[in-house]
Write a protein that holds these residues in place. Structure first.
Motif, mmCIF file in Angstrom:
data_model
loop_
_atom_site.group_PDB
_atom_site.id
_atom_site.type_symbol
_atom_site.label_atom_id
_atom_site.label_comp_id
_atom_site.label_asym_id
_atom_site.label_seq_id
_atom_site.Cartn_x
_atom_site.Cartn_y
_atom_site.Cartn_z
ATOM 1 N N LYS A 207 0.897 -1.213 -0.054
ATOM 2 C CA LYS A 207 -0.145 -0.115 0.132
ATOM 3 C C LYS A 207 1.019 1.234 -0.135
ATOM 4 N N ALA A 208 1.863 1.201 0.686
ATOM 5 C CA ALA A 208 2.641 2.479 1.113
ATOM 6 C C ALA A 208 3.574 2.658 -0.611
ATOM 7 N N LYS A 209 3.730 1.629 -1.097
ATOM 8 C CA LYS A 209 4.560 1.773 -2.288
ATOM 9 C C LYS A 209 3.581 2.326 -3.583
ATOM 10 N N GLY A 210 2.427 1.773 -3.454
ATOM 11 C CA GLY A 210 1.407 1.954 -4.238
ATOM 12 C C GLY A 210 1.494 1.049 -5.440
ATOM 13 N N PHE A 211 2.185 -0.027 -5.636
ATOM 14 C CA PHE A 211 2.171 -0.868 -6.564
ATOM 15 C C PHE A 211 2.521 -2.355 -6.093
ATOM 16 N N ILE A 212 2.450 -3.485 -6.868
ATOM 17 C CA ILE A 212 2.833 -4.616 -6.267
ATOM 18 C C ILE A 212 4.027 -5.101 -7.166
ATOM 19 N N GLN A 213 4.987 -5.491 -6.474
ATOM 20 C CA GLN A 213 6.260 -6.128 -6.908
ATOM 21 C C GLN A 213 6.116 -7.468 -7.341
ATOM 22 N N LYS B 193 -1.042 -1.266 -11.785
ATOM 23 C CA LYS B 193 -0.154 -0.968 -10.705
ATOM 24 C C LYS B 193 0.758 -2.043 -10.225
ATOM 25 N N VAL B 194 1.449 -2.824 -11.297
ATOM 26 C CA VAL B 194 2.300 -3.918 -10.958
ATOM 27 C C VAL B 194 3.608 -3.604 -11.516
ATOM 28 N N LYS B 195 4.725 -3.927 -10.694
ATOM 29 C CA LYS B 195 6.219 -3.900 -11.330
ATOM 30 C C LYS B 195 6.421 -5.355 -11.488
ATOM 31 N N TYR B 196 7.344 -5.865 -12.591
ATOM 32 C CA TYR B 196 7.673 -7.144 -12.581
ATOM 33 C C TYR B 196 9.176 -7.625 -12.444
ATOM 34 N N THR B 197 9.359 -8.560 -11.616
ATOM 35 C CA THR B 197 10.934 -8.953 -11.596
ATOM 36 C C THR B 197 10.945 -10.117 -12.108
ATOM 37 N N PRO B 198 11.870 -10.420 -13.258
ATOM 38 C CA PRO B 198 12.001 -11.684 -13.913
ATOM 39 C C PRO B 198 12.936 -12.447 -13.164
ATOM 40 N N LEU B 199 12.764 -13.750 -12.879
ATOM 41 C CA LEU B 199 13.366 -14.664 -11.865
ATOM 42 C C LEU B 199 13.817 -15.956 -12.627
ATOM 43 N N SER B 200 14.785 -16.555 -12.340
ATOM 44 C CA SER B 200 15.122 -17.725 -12.782
ATOM 45 C C SER B 200 14.485 -18.909 -11.673
ATOM 46 N N SER B 201 14.522 -20.035 -11.926
ATOM 47 C CA SER B 201 13.836 -21.025 -11.158
ATOM 48 C C SER B 201 14.734 -20.870 -9.825
ATOM 49 N N LYS B 202 16.007 -20.767 -9.975
ATOM 50 C CA LYS B 202 16.753 -20.865 -8.550
ATOM 51 C C LYS B 202 16.726 -19.464 -7.753
ATOM 52 N N GLU B 203 16.319 -18.478 -8.412
ATOM 53 C CA GLU B 203 16.527 -17.280 -7.609
ATOM 54 C C GLU B 203 15.103 -17.094 -6.973
#
Ligand SMILES: N[C@@H](CCC(=O)N[C@@H](CS)C(=O)NCC(=O)O)C(=O)O
Lengths: 399, 344
Positions: B35-41, B81-91
């Motif tokens: 809520k504080a950020k205003g978007f979902i990571q 209101k979404v930001k994306y973080t691409p992640l490998s299966s390991k991360e």
């Protein structure tokens, strides 16, 4: 120390207030710094444990005894299966890291010395080629080089059924290189014993030859005698025991070759990438080392009638080594640490197996990363210690 | 020596700080933080067509992406209101545990260990999947039981890696595993002939096949060797956030069941007498209050993201390059196992 050596008969130094005594002040500040670091560290560890507990993330080292349940593609030294523990998987990964680092260090050194000398060659073509090699290797990111080698090697090689066949004993395909594995039969112990005796003999001989040289100035052909010893003795032992050794040949069965010893393309390309990359840095170190020996030294040796080969061996190289060894050590450390890029091309080193699969299956990031860090630290310290010892040995002994 | 000791202590302390920061400072703060950020990571894959895939402009789309967008629609009334973080299966799990992302929506299988020891909660199932094998047609293999001695490429740190071992052990067969950190390398190595077999979730096999040099050269074997319920994941210790993600997914499924779609929702809102629908469009009941969000939350999800069926057809259906049948992922009332608890 300086204080201890003050002669007793001198008048005692005037008494100063504790706050003005430099020794007391130094001690005070050191205790203060160390104390706050310890407290700081304690708070952090405590905080980490609390946070892990509040999120319900498992902690502790008990997981090392849990059955692994996953496969490891390459384990040349240990028999590994899914029924082994995470702890054992760690051992497999760790040995694989040491293997690739060892191969890398050996080849990087050879490449580095050859290229370093070539760089100084009076032949324009040779020195330019060496220059191009060095600049190319040093200026392209290592990870990229690893991928180029890996996919280059894979694409260049045929499938298992169209393997390159070298005299029916060595097979090369995109699954790796398959060579016959030696099988030792009863009686091979004597051959090993002969080998060890030969090595001991060589050490003693070298010592003796050196002493004699210093006393009388008479040289002794240590190299050739040693070479003879190390070949003839074990061969003799083998002949006596009726050659107690066979070969296990790789054979195409189903999808792939079975039996023999295997060098997977991941290991080959990683070792190639690491050694050619680090080799370029070593070449520069070698060049600088040789150039640091002033030309007067060589001229002086020639003036005394010393032959060029001997001059290089006894005058130039020992002095160059003093300059070469310290930076060489950091290249070895770099190579070892760079080997952790293995995970990118599926070579099962400690990072892939332990900080990869095991971490994913257990989620215990803090413990696992701590173990992996501890391992690299230990290996680096051992390499440093060895190189420091060698450096001391090589350092100029002033007489 | 003194210097070395101090330096070493400082280095250790620095290392510990990093690990300590890795764990968020207080319990249950995810919703507050969002809520504080205003978007979902939102943690997604590094590119699996149909599930989470960036286009040339870097805009993400796919089924997994839409689960994050639905949650954002519920919370902020705005699916973007979404930001994306691409992640490998390991991360992926470390990223969630450390608070780098607020939710993970990245073809991740729900298992006991992940749900407990890894400190995470699975907020439902967005896609029922199973692990399959892909081989070259030219090998002439008809069933997975003929794969004894094969080289197998897959992603490391996955359930895939474990099921593979289980399957071969259970059938008394051997294999050589080649495990990569990144999916692109798995596909490239398999494509370059390093492996006889490529194994992963069947949906991902279909998706990754679209990236191969000649997709028609390959075939998927009939065996499905595991259950892979893939769903969104949130960190332990924030039940409110857990509820919000869980019910955002449920609303998409429930909407399909009620026949509500992004196309007809405004009309339904104005006209429908069906109490179930009236609750879903926010004119009756107080589901929003119970979740701590606006009562229009479910309306916003359906309007901005769509119902499950729409989302499936948009990213994975027969008219997309991935071309997957609904299969198990049909509604329970249509012969599948997709079943949302009552939204009331
Ligand atoms: N469902 C399995 C496998 C998930 C997985 O990582 N699949 C790979 C196979 S394609 C993938 O999605 N990779 C995408 C990426 O690494 O970006 C799990 O949760 O462990």
């Amino acid at each position: 120390m300086a204080v201890d050596s003050i002669p007793q008969d001198q008048p005692a130094p005037p008494k100063v207030a504790l706050i003005n005594d430099p020794r007391a002040r130094a001690l005070f500040f050191q205790v203060l710094v160390l104390g706050s670091i310890l407290i700081f560290g304690g708070i952090i560890i405590n905080n980490t444990m609390d946070n892990l507990a509040s999120q319900g993330i498992a902690s502790g080292f008990g997981f090392l005894n849990t059955t692994a349940g996953f496969a490891i593609g390459y384990s040349p030294f240990l028999e590994y299966s899914e029924e082994n523990t995470y702890g054992y998987a760690l051992l497999v990964g760790l040995l694989n890291t040491l293997l690739v680092a060892f191969i890398g260090v050996v080849f990087a050194t050879v490449i580095g010395f050859i290229m370093g000398v070539a760089r100084l060659s009076k032949n324009w073509l040779i020195s330019t080629l060496a220059l191009i090699y060095i600049e190319m290797m040093r200026n392209v990111p290592l990870l990229l080089q690893i991928f180029v080698w890996y996919f280059g090697v894979l694409r260049a090689l045929p499938g298992p059924r169209q393997s390159v066949d070298l005299a029916g004993t060595i097979f090369v395909n995109n699954r790796g290189m398959f060579v016959p594995a030696p099988v030792f039969e009863a009686g091979f112990g004597l051959v090993t014993a002969a080998f060890i005796i030969a090595i001991v003999g060589i050490v003693v001989l070298a010592k003796w030859a050196k002493q004699r040289m210093e006393l009388t100035g008479q040289p002794f052909p240590v190299f050739w005698t040693s070479l003879g010893l190390i070949i003839v003795l074990p061969l003799l032992a083998a002949a006596i025991m009726g050659f107690p050794m066979g070969w296990d040949y790789a054979e195409l069965q189903g999808f792939n070759f079975q039996g023999g010893a295997e060098l997977p393309p991941e290991l080959v390309s990683l070792a190639l990438a690491l050694s050619t990359y680090t080799g370029a840095f070593i070449a520069e170190i070698v060049r600088a080392g040789i150039q640091s020996v002033s030309h007067g030294q060589t001229e002086a040796a020639y003036a005394l009638g010393v032959k060029p080969g001997v001059t290089l061996r006894l005058v130039v190289i020992p002095q160059a080594l003093r300059v070469i060894i310290p930076p060489l050590t950091s290249q070895y450390l770099n190579l070892t640490k760079n080997s952790s890029l293995a995970a990118a091309i599926a070579y099962p080193d400690i990072i892939l197996v332990f900080a990869g699969t095991v971490l994913m299956q257990t989620g215990q990031a803090v413990e696992i990363i701590a173990i992996a860090m501890g391992f690299y630290l230990l290996v680096s310290l051992i390499i440093s210690m060895f190189m420091n010892w060698y450096n001391k040995k090589m350092a100029l002994v002033e007489r | 020596m003194k210097k070395t000791i101090t330096a070493f202590a400082a280095a250790t302390a620095a290392a510990l700080v990093t690990t300590a920061i890795v764990a968020p400072a207080s319990a249950g703060p995810v919703l507050d933080r969002v809520k504080a950020k205003g978007f979902i990571q939102c943690g997604v894959s590094q590119g699996v067509p149909g599930f989470s895939n960036p286009d040339e402009k870097g805009a993400w789309s796919g089924l997994d992406v839409d689960v994050c967008r639905a949650t954002a629609a519920a919370l902020f009334g705005d699916a973007s209101k979404v930001k994306y973080t691409p992640l490998s299966s390991k991360e992926r799990f470390t990223a969630l545990q450390s608070g780098e992302i607020d939710m993970l929506s990245r073809n991740t299988t729900w298992t006991l260990v992940r749900d407990t020891a890894l400190g995470m909660n699975f907020a439902g199932v967005a896609y029922y999947d199973g692990q399959g094998f892909m081989v070259r047609k030219s090998l002439g293999v008809k069933t997975a039981l003929e794969l004894d001695g094969a080289s197998v490429c897959t992603n490391l740190g996955t359930t895939t890696e474990l099921n593979l071992s289980d399957y071969f052990r259970a059938n008394g067969m051997k294999f050589k595993g080649v495990f990569f950190e990144k999916a692109d390398e798995v596909v490239a190595a398999y494509d370059a002939g390093r492996c006889d077999v490529y194994t992963t979730d069947q949906s991902a096999l279909a998706a990754q096949r679209t990236k191969m040099k000649n997709p028609a050269e390959h075939q998927v074997l009939p065996e499905i060797i595991s259950k892979e319920p893939l769903g969104p994941v949130v960190p332990h210790a924030d039940d409110q956030w857990f509820d919000l993600v869980k019910w955002s997914l449920n609303v998409m499924i429930e909407a399909e069941e009620l026949g509500l779609s992004s196309a007809n929702i405004d009309q339904m809102k104005a006209e429908s007498k069906n109490p179930g629908i009236r609750r879903m469009v926010g004119v009756e009941g107080d589901t929003g209050k119970n979740l701590g969000v606006d009562n229009n939350w479910s309306y916003n999800i359906i309007k901005q993201v769509g119902n499950y069926g729409e989302v499936f057809e948009r990213h994975l259906g027969e008219n997309t390059p991935v071309g997957l049948p609904r299969g198990l992922n049909k509604l329970w009332s249509k012969g599948g196992i997709l079943y949302a608890p009552p939204v009331r």
